[in-house]
Design a protein around this motif. Sequence first.
Motif, mmCIF file in Angstrom:
data_model
loop_
_atom_site.group_PDB
_atom_site.id
_atom_site.type_symbol
_atom_site.label_atom_id
_atom_site.label_comp_id
_atom_site.label_asym_id
_atom_site.label_seq_id
_atom_site.Cartn_x
_atom_site.Cartn_y
_atom_site.Cartn_z
ATOM 1 N N CYS A 38 0.788 -1.306 0.313
ATOM 2 C CA CYS A 38 0.175 -0.082 -0.375
ATOM 3 C C CYS A 38 1.088 1.723 0.091
ATOM 4 O O CYS A 38 0.864 2.133 -1.086
ATOM 5 C CB CYS A 38 -1.217 0.032 1.366
ATOM 6 N N GLU A 39 2.392 1.564 0.794
ATOM 7 C CA GLU A 39 2.751 2.696 1.559
ATOM 8 C C GLU A 39 3.921 3.032 0.009
ATOM 9 O O GLU A 39 3.921 3.775 -0.327
ATOM 10 C CB GLU A 39 3.391 2.064 2.138
ATOM 11 N N HIS A 40 3.925 1.671 -0.909
ATOM 12 C CA HIS A 40 5.200 1.950 -2.107
ATOM 13 C C HIS A 40 4.698 1.288 -3.512
ATOM 14 O O HIS A 40 5.152 1.463 -4.391
ATOM 15 C CB HIS A 40 6.181 1.459 -1.876
ATOM 16 N N ASN A 41 2.781 1.275 -3.224
ATOM 17 C CA ASN A 41 1.986 1.229 -4.834
ATOM 18 C C ASN A 41 2.949 -0.180 -5.490
ATOM 19 O O ASN A 41 3.085 -0.036 -6.540
ATOM 20 C CB ASN A 41 2.244 2.105 -5.730
ATOM 21 N N HIS A 42 3.284 -1.412 -4.730
ATOM 22 C CA HIS A 42 3.760 -2.278 -4.998
ATOM 23 C C HIS A 42 2.820 -3.518 -5.676
ATOM 24 O O HIS A 42 1.110 -3.103 -4.568
ATOM 25 C CB HIS A 42 4.913 -3.429 -4.099
ATOM 26 N N ARG A 43 2.865 -4.420 -6.425
ATOM 27 C CA ARG A 43 1.583 -5.620 -6.425
ATOM 28 C C ARG A 43 2.344 -7.143 -5.753
ATOM 29 O O ARG A 43 2.820 -7.188 -5.557
ATOM 30 C CB ARG A 43 1.825 -6.369 -8.183
ATOM 31 N N CYS A 62 -2.931 -5.009 -6.242
ATOM 32 C CA CYS A 62 -2.704 -3.576 -6.282
ATOM 33 C C CYS A 62 -3.552 -2.841 -4.382
ATOM 34 O O CYS A 62 -4.565 -2.410 -4.891
ATOM 35 C CB CYS A 62 -3.016 -3.040 -7.884
ATOM 36 N N PRO A 63 -3.073 -3.341 -3.646
ATOM 37 C CA PRO A 63 -3.459 -2.559 -2.349
ATOM 38 C C PRO A 63 -3.974 -1.418 -2.279
ATOM 39 O O PRO A 63 -2.199 -1.100 -2.245
ATOM 40 C CB PRO A 63 -2.851 -3.280 -1.897
ATOM 41 N N HIS A 64 -4.550 -0.315 -2.219
ATOM 42 C CA HIS A 64 -4.117 0.610 -1.940
ATOM 43 C C HIS A 64 -4.742 1.126 -0.515
ATOM 44 O O HIS A 64 -4.292 2.526 0.010
ATOM 45 C CB HIS A 64 -4.616 1.460 -2.953
ATOM 46 N N SER A 65 -5.135 0.460 0.617
ATOM 47 C CA SER A 65 -5.865 0.748 1.815
ATOM 48 C C SER A 65 -5.734 -1.057 2.357
ATOM 49 O O SER A 65 -6.528 -1.621 1.784
ATOM 50 C CB SER A 65 -7.159 1.985 1.711
#
Length: 72
Positions: A38-43, A62-65
Motif C-alpha cells: 500500500c505504501e509503495h504502490n507495489h503489486r 494492487c492494494p491501496h488501503s
Amino acid sequence: MLEASLSRLNSADTHTYGSPVPNRHIEPTVLRALIQACEHNHRLEVDYRSINDPQPDGRVICPHSIVYAANR
C-alpha cells in the motif's frame, strides 16, 4: 439502544442462536507485506480462495488501503 433491542430479541425467541465467528488470524508477515505494498504502490501475487470453490486461484492485486470489517 440497539444493544437493548437485540438483547430483547434474543431472549424473546428461544429458537434463535448466534453463529460462531470464524477465526480470521492474519500472520504478521502477510499484514506487513500488504502494508508495504500500500505504501509503495507495489503489486502482490496472492492465492485467492472463495467460499464456493476452495481451490486456490492465482491473482495479482494492487492494494491501496486496508479496511477492518469485523464480520467479513
